[in-house]
Design a protein around this motif. Sequence first.
Motif, PDB file in Angstrom:
ATOM      1  N   VAL A 106       0.886  -1.166   0.000  1.00 36.57           N
ATOM      2  CA  VAL A 106       0.000   0.000   0.000  1.00 36.57           C
ATOM      3  C   VAL A 106       0.928   1.220   0.000  1.00 36.57           C
ATOM      4  O   VAL A 106       1.492   1.562   1.043  1.00 36.57           O
ATOM      5  N   PRO A 107       1.133   1.834  -1.162  1.00 39.90           N
ATOM      6  CA  PRO A 107       2.080   2.952  -1.260  1.00 39.90           C
ATOM      7  C   PRO A 107       1.850   4.023  -0.186  1.00 39.90           C
ATOM      8  O   PRO A 107       0.722   4.430   0.067  1.00 39.90           O
ATOM      9  N   GLY A 108       2.953   4.394   0.455  1.00 43.79           N
ATOM     10  CA  GLY A 108       2.904   5.412   1.491  1.00 43.79           C
ATOM     11  C   GLY A 108       2.412   4.924   2.836  1.00 43.79           C
ATOM     12  O   GLY A 108       2.422   5.677   3.804  1.00 43.79           O
ATOM     13  N   GLN A 109       1.984   3.638   2.900  1.00 43.40           N
ATOM     14  CA  GLN A 109       1.434   3.140   4.164  1.00 43.40           C
ATOM     15  C   GLN A 109       2.161   1.915   4.709  1.00 43.40           C
ATOM     16  O   GLN A 109       2.483   1.863   5.882  1.00 43.40           O
ATOM     17  N   ARG A 110       2.395   0.905   3.830  1.00 45.74           N
ATOM     18  CA  ARG A 110       3.072  -0.299   4.331  1.00 45.74           C
ATOM     19  C   ARG A 110       3.720  -1.061   3.178  1.00 45.74           C
ATOM     20  O   ARG A 110       3.196  -1.113   2.070  1.00 45.74           O
ATOM     21  N   TRP A 111       4.863  -1.675   3.495  1.00 52.25           N
ATOM     22  CA  TRP A 111       5.621  -2.416   2.493  1.00 52.25           C
ATOM     23  C   TRP A 111       5.018  -3.773   2.206  1.00 52.25           C
ATOM     24  O   TRP A 111       5.070  -4.254   1.081  1.00 52.25           O
ATOM     25  N   ALA A 112       4.498  -4.425   3.215  1.00 54.00           N
ATOM     26  CA  ALA A 112       4.009  -5.798   3.037  1.00 54.00           C
ATOM     27  C   ALA A 112       2.576  -5.909   3.521  1.00 54.00           C
ATOM     28  O   ALA A 112       2.099  -5.078   4.295  1.00 54.00           O
ATOM     29  N   TYR A 113       1.898  -6.944   3.033  1.00 58.27           N
ATOM     30  CA  TYR A 113       0.529  -7.197   3.456  1.00 58.27           C
ATOM     31  C   TYR A 113       0.488  -7.813   4.855  1.00 58.27           C
ATOM     32  O   TYR A 113      -0.476  -7.648   5.568  1.00 58.27           O
ATOM     33  N   GLY A 114       1.514  -8.568   5.193  1.00 56.86           N
ATOM     34  CA  GLY A 114       1.565  -9.285   6.464  1.00 56.86           C
ATOM     35  C   GLY A 114       2.147 -10.665   6.214  1.00 56.86           C
ATOM     36  O   GLY A 114       2.702 -10.934   5.150  1.00 56.86           O
ATOM     37  N   ARG A 115       2.022 -11.530   7.209  1.00 63.62           N
ATOM     38  CA  ARG A 115       2.568 -12.891   7.096  1.00 63.62           C
ATOM     39  C   ARG A 115       1.455 -13.920   7.095  1.00 63.62           C
ATOM     40  O   ARG A 115       0.432 -13.749   7.749  1.00 63.62           O
ATOM     41  N   LEU A 116       1.717 -14.992   6.352  1.00 63.34           N
ATOM     42  CA  LEU A 116       0.798 -16.131   6.372  1.00 63.34           C
ATOM     43  C   LEU A 116       0.872 -16.802   7.736  1.00 63.34           C
ATOM     44  O   LEU A 116       1.935 -16.833   8.360  1.00 63.34           O
ATOM     45  N   PRO A 117      -0.220 -17.387   8.195  1.00 60.25           N
ATOM     46  CA  PRO A 117      -0.148 -18.208   9.410  1.00 60.25           C
ATOM     47  C   PRO A 117       0.810 -19.378   9.169  1.00 60.25           C
ATOM     48  O   PRO A 117       0.950 -19.864   8.036  1.00 60.25           O
ATOM     49  N   LYS A 118       1.457 -19.825  10.229  1.00 58.88           N
ATOM     50  CA  LYS A 118       2.470 -20.878  10.124  1.00 58.88           C
ATOM     51  C   LYS A 118       1.938 -22.127   9.413  1.00 58.88           C
ATOM     52  O   LYS A 118       2.613 -22.689   8.552  1.00 58.88           O
ATOM     53  N   GLY A 119       0.737 -22.564   9.740  1.00 56.49           N
ATOM     54  CA  GLY A 119       0.193 -23.774   9.123  1.00 56.49           C
ATOM     55  C   GLY A 119       0.025 -23.638   7.620  1.00 56.49           C
ATOM     56  O   GLY A 119       0.343 -24.567   6.866  1.00 56.49           O
ATOM     57  N   LEU A 120      -0.447 -22.492   7.157  1.00 56.75           N
ATOM     58  CA  LEU A 120      -0.620 -22.266   5.723  1.00 56.75           C
ATOM     59  C   LEU A 120       0.737 -22.179   5.037  1.00 56.75           C
ATOM     60  O   LEU A 120       0.942 -22.747   3.963  1.00 56.75           O
ATOM     61  N   TYR A 121       1.698 -21.483   5.678  1.00 59.17           N
ATOM     62  CA  TYR A 121       3.050 -21.416   5.125  1.00 59.17           C
ATOM     63  C   TYR A 121       3.655 -22.821   5.030  1.00 59.17           C
ATOM     64  O   TYR A 121       4.256 -23.181   4.010  1.00 59.17           O
ATOM     65  N   ASP A 122       3.518 -23.609   6.079  1.00 60.36           N
ATOM     66  CA  ASP A 122       4.074 -24.974   6.073  1.00 60.36           C
ATOM     67  C   ASP A 122       3.458 -25.820   4.954  1.00 60.36           C
ATOM     68  O   ASP A 122       4.150 -26.615   4.320  1.00 60.36           O
ATOM     69  N   THR A 123       2.158 -25.655   4.700  1.00 65.37           N
ATOM     70  CA  THR A 123       1.492 -26.377   3.613  1.00 65.37           C
ATOM     71  C   THR A 123       2.103 -25.974   2.270  1.00 65.37           C
ATOM     72  O   THR A 123       2.388 -26.828   1.418  1.00 65.37           O
ATOM     73  N   LEU A 124       2.316 -24.666   2.075  1.00 67.50           N
ATOM     74  CA  LEU A 124       2.940 -24.169   0.839  1.00 67.50           C
ATOM     75  C   LEU A 124       4.349 -24.730   0.680  1.00 67.50           C
ATOM     76  O   LEU A 124       4.701 -25.254  -0.378  1.00 67.50           O
ATOM     77  N   ARG A 125       5.139 -24.631   1.711  1.00 73.56           N
ATOM     78  CA  ARG A 125       6.535 -25.105   1.653  1.00 73.56           C
ATOM     79  C   ARG A 125       6.587 -26.593   1.316  1.00 73.56           C
ATOM     80  O   ARG A 125       7.349 -27.025   0.451  1.00 73.56           O
ATOM     81  N   SER A 126       5.760 -27.390   1.972  1.00 68.09           N
ATOM     82  CA  SER A 126       5.730 -28.840   1.710  1.00 68.09           C
ATOM     83  C   SER A 126       5.320 -29.133   0.269  1.00 68.09           C
ATOM     84  O   SER A 126       5.917 -29.998  -0.390  1.00 68.09           O
ATOM     85  N   ALA A 127       4.308 -28.426  -0.220  1.00 68.01           N
ATOM     86  CA  ALA A 127       3.850 -28.629  -1.603  1.00 68.01           C
ATOM     87  C   ALA A 127       4.969 -28.288  -2.585  1.00 68.01           C
ATOM     88  O   ALA A 127       5.192 -29.025  -3.563  1.00 68.01           O
ATOM     89  N   MET A 128       5.679 -27.202  -2.328  1.00 67.02           N
ATOM     90  CA  MET A 128       6.761 -26.808  -3.238  1.00 67.02           C
ATOM     91  C   MET A 128       7.917 -27.809  -3.195  1.00 67.02           C
ATOM     92  O   MET A 128       8.495 -28.141  -4.241  1.00 67.02           O
ATOM     93  N   LEU A 129       8.239 -28.306  -2.022  1.00 63.97           N
ATOM     94  CA  LEU A 129       9.311 -29.310  -1.924  1.00 63.97           C
ATOM     95  C   LEU A 129       8.944 -30.578  -2.694  1.00 63.97           C
ATOM     96  O   LEU A 129       9.797 -31.168  -3.370  1.00 63.97           O
ATOM     97  N   GLU A 130       7.694 -31.007  -2.618  1.00 61.05           N
ATOM     98  CA  GLU A 130       7.241 -32.186  -3.377  1.00 61.05           C
ATOM     99  C   GLU A 130       7.355 -31.937  -4.881  1.00 61.05           C
ATOM    100  O   GLU A 130       7.759 -32.823  -5.640  1.00 61.05           O
ATOM    101  N   LEU A 131       7.004 -30.735  -5.316  1.00 59.68           N
ATOM    102  CA  LEU A 131       7.104 -30.394  -6.745  1.00 59.68           C
ATOM    103  C   LEU A 131       8.565 -30.349  -7.191  1.00 59.68           C
ATOM    104  O   LEU A 131       8.884 -30.772  -8.304  1.00 59.68           O
ATOM    105  N   VAL A 132       9.456 -29.862  -6.331  1.00 63.36           N
ATOM    106  CA  VAL A 132      10.887 -29.858  -6.658  1.00 63.36           C
ATOM    107  C   VAL A 132      11.376 -31.294  -6.822  1.00 63.36           C
ATOM    108  O   VAL A 132      12.042 -31.634  -7.795  1.00 63.36           O
ATOM    109  N   LYS A 133      11.030 -32.165  -5.872  1.00 62.18           N
ATOM    110  CA  LYS A 133      11.439 -33.576  -5.934  1.00 62.18           C
ATOM    111  C   LYS A 133      10.935 -34.251  -7.205  1.00 62.18           C
ATOM    112  O   LYS A 133      11.618 -35.086  -7.785  1.00 62.18           O
TER     113      LYS A 133
END
Length: 144
Positions: A106-133
């Motif tokens: 949001v220009p002039g207000q904030r650089w980032a939207y925020g962080r994903l909850p740990k569980g959602l981030y972990d799901t993303l990371r696991s999915a990406m690792l499986e795709l890499v493999k």
Amino acid sequence: MDRPQPQVGLVIRYDFLWSHERDKGYAAGAKERPCVIVTAIVRGPEGQTDVLVAPITHSVPRDEATAIEIPARVKQHLGLDDDRSFIIAGEANTLSWDDPGIVPAVPGQRWAYGRLPKGLYDTLRSAMLELVKAGKLKSTTRKD
């Protein structure tokens, strides 16, 4: 307003370059979109930081195995709109944290939207690792 340090799970705004755009010869993405930092690595003698990001899109993915729908509550927490959105685990860009394609959420207000909850981030990371493999992650390196 200073750019924050990169953190896994942080949702930033970036001109993500899809693999089909790269294949057509484009050097930058067609538009800026929310992207999730999947990992950050400090490299080089100057301490440069590279990040790997996954895009967020409203488009319903053709291959649901490579996408994770963002729950409405998380979208609200991040300040995203009410439309369905998906993190695409099957596509990634690697870039320098200094890349000018990273812009304030949001220009002039904030650089980032925020962080994903740990569980959602972990799901993303696991999915990406499986795709890499499986050799199915479409990754584009965005370097000068």
